[in-house]
Design an enzyme around this catalytic site. Structure first.
Site, PDB file in Angstrom:
ATOM      1  N   CYS A 133      87.353 -11.958  27.887  1.00  0.00           N
ATOM      2  CA  CYS A 133      86.004 -12.357  28.274  1.00  0.00           C
ATOM      3  C   CYS A 133      86.007 -13.089  29.609  1.00  0.00           C
ATOM      4  CB  CYS A 133      85.415 -13.241  27.186  1.00  0.00           C
ATOM      5  SG  CYS A 133      83.816 -13.916  27.614  1.00  0.00           S
ATOM      6  N   CYS A 136      83.721 -16.123  29.858  1.00  0.00           N
ATOM      7  CA  CYS A 136      84.192 -17.300  29.108  1.00  0.00           C
ATOM      8  C   CYS A 136      85.332 -17.987  29.850  1.00  0.00           C
ATOM      9  CB  CYS A 136      84.721 -16.909  27.731  1.00  0.00           C
ATOM     10  SG  CYS A 136      83.720 -15.734  26.838  1.00  0.00           S
ATOM     11  N   ASP A 137      86.272 -17.216  30.405  1.00  0.00           N
ATOM     12  CA  ASP A 137      87.535 -17.788  30.880  1.00  0.00           C
ATOM     13  C   ASP A 137      87.762 -17.701  32.391  1.00  0.00           C
ATOM     14  OD1 ASP A 137      88.124 -18.294  28.223  1.00  0.00           O
ATOM     15  OD2 ASP A 137      89.068 -16.337  27.949  1.00  0.00           O
TER      16      ASP A 137
END
Ligand code: NAP
Length: 328
Positions: A133, A136-137
């Site tokens: 993701c 997300c990261d």
């Protein structure tokens, strides 16, 4: 007891909830404890959902869908379904909290989960440089060298997004031709921070506590080489989330839940399915939303027939044209 429970809170689940709520069916939406909102929560800008000519951020779109469902009376619970009992007229849904809910009908709209490459280092270094993701990261890879694996729209989108953080992004694709749409390809190809590595697959992910590099295998001549880097984002597609219904619903050879023609009727009366979990081909937010509509309308007809007959309207044995399907 409910008339209908909807499992899943992506575009299919929330659209089914909007229609079911407007039909006064008081749907209960089980939205997951950690992944509420589905795959679009991990997306940046959605440019192809009709009605938003300027684009809309994935999480904002999902918040609007939820708001719309709740406006008409849908109730949303943030919990995970641990068991779904499909036998008999009354369906039972058990949640992680231990609570159970009963309903005449269930819409199964659990979507899909990121596909894994399936190599040793991937599991070991997941969360330590291996990610599924970018939104997300991505932030953790400021000024780092990273790679995105895959040649589809997801890989192009992630690679382009990650250039906001990383100093360099390799795109590793197993063929010499991308699967992604032209517009997404062009955007990535034009980006100076992105370098394509063609005809290559990831044979291993290196590193003790964190990713330090990849072993790439040339898919043409079989030769291998090491590529030093700090992180790898896997974007090689998704698999339908069917673990709750294995050996309960018919599945297709592709692993999606089997439905009867263009309907949402599964092999078990009273269980309907919609969205990515039934779709091995199109898998768009807008097609999932359309599929959620179909499910809500099918539920409405089923409940009406159930009310009239006092028993299920459809018998699985009566469904014609069952394709070759497997029970996984
Ligand atoms: P996809 O279209 O199925 O592409 C998966 C890619 O990963 C393919 O290039 C495939 O290679 C590669 N791949 C699959 N298994 C692999 C493996 N084991 N090792 C290495 N490579 C592997 O999946 P997606 O990109 O996630 O897209 C899914 C759907 O969502 C598509 O319909 C797409 O259009 C849509 N989507 C749309 C947008 C957007 O419009 N903004 C954004 C993201 C996704 P091959 O090409 O060789 O098969």
């Amino acid at each position: 007891m409910r008339q209908v429970i909807i499992i899943g809170s992506g575009p299919a689940g929330y659209t089914a909830a909007i229609y079911a709520a407007r039909a006064n069916l008081n749907p209960l939406v089980i939205a997951s404890s950690v992944e509420a909102g589905g795959e679009l929560m991990n997306t940046t800008e959605v440019e192809n959902f009709p009605g938003f000519p300027e684009g809309i951020m994935g999480p904002d779109l999902m918040a609007k869908m939820q708001e719309q469902a709740e406006r008409f009376g849908a109730e949303v619970v943030y919990d995970d379904v641990t068991e779904l009992s499909v036998d008999g007229r009354v369906k039972t849904v058990t949640l992680g909290s231990g609570k159970t809910h009963e309903a005449d009908a269930v819409v199964f709209a659990t979507g899909s989960a990121p596909r894994k490459i399936g190599i040793d280092g991937e599991q070991r270094l997941s969360g330590r440089g291996v990610s599924y993701c970018a939104t997300c990261d991505g932030f953790f890879f400021r000024e780092k060298v990273i790679a995105v694996v895959g040649g589809g729209d997801s890989a192009m989108e992630e690679a382009t997004f990650l250039t906001k953080f990383a100093s360099k992004v390799y795109v590793i694709h197993r063929r010499d031709e991308l699967r992604a749409s032209k517009i997404m390809q062009e955007r990535a190809i034009k980006n100076e921070k992105i370098e394509f590595i063609w005809n290559a697959e990831v044979a291993d992910i290196l590193g003790d506590d964190a990713v330090s590099g990849l072993v790439l295998r040339d898919t043409v001549d079989g030769s291998t080489r090491e590529l030093p880097l700090d992180g790898v984002f896997v974007a090689i597609g998704n698999d339908p989330r069917t673990h709750l219904v294995h050996e309960k619903l018919e599945l297709t050879p592709e692993g999606t839940v089997w439905v009867d023609g263009r309907s949402s009727r599964t092999s078990v009366p009273g269980i309907f399915a919609a969205g990515d979990v039934i779709d091995p081909t199109y898998r768009q937010a807008v097609t999932a939303a359309g599929s959620g509509t179909v499910a809500a309308l099918d539920v409405e007809h089923y409940l009406a027939a159930l009310g009239e007959a006092g028993e299920p309207a459809v018998d699985a044995a009566e469904i014609d044209g069952l394709p070759e399907a497997s029970i996984a």
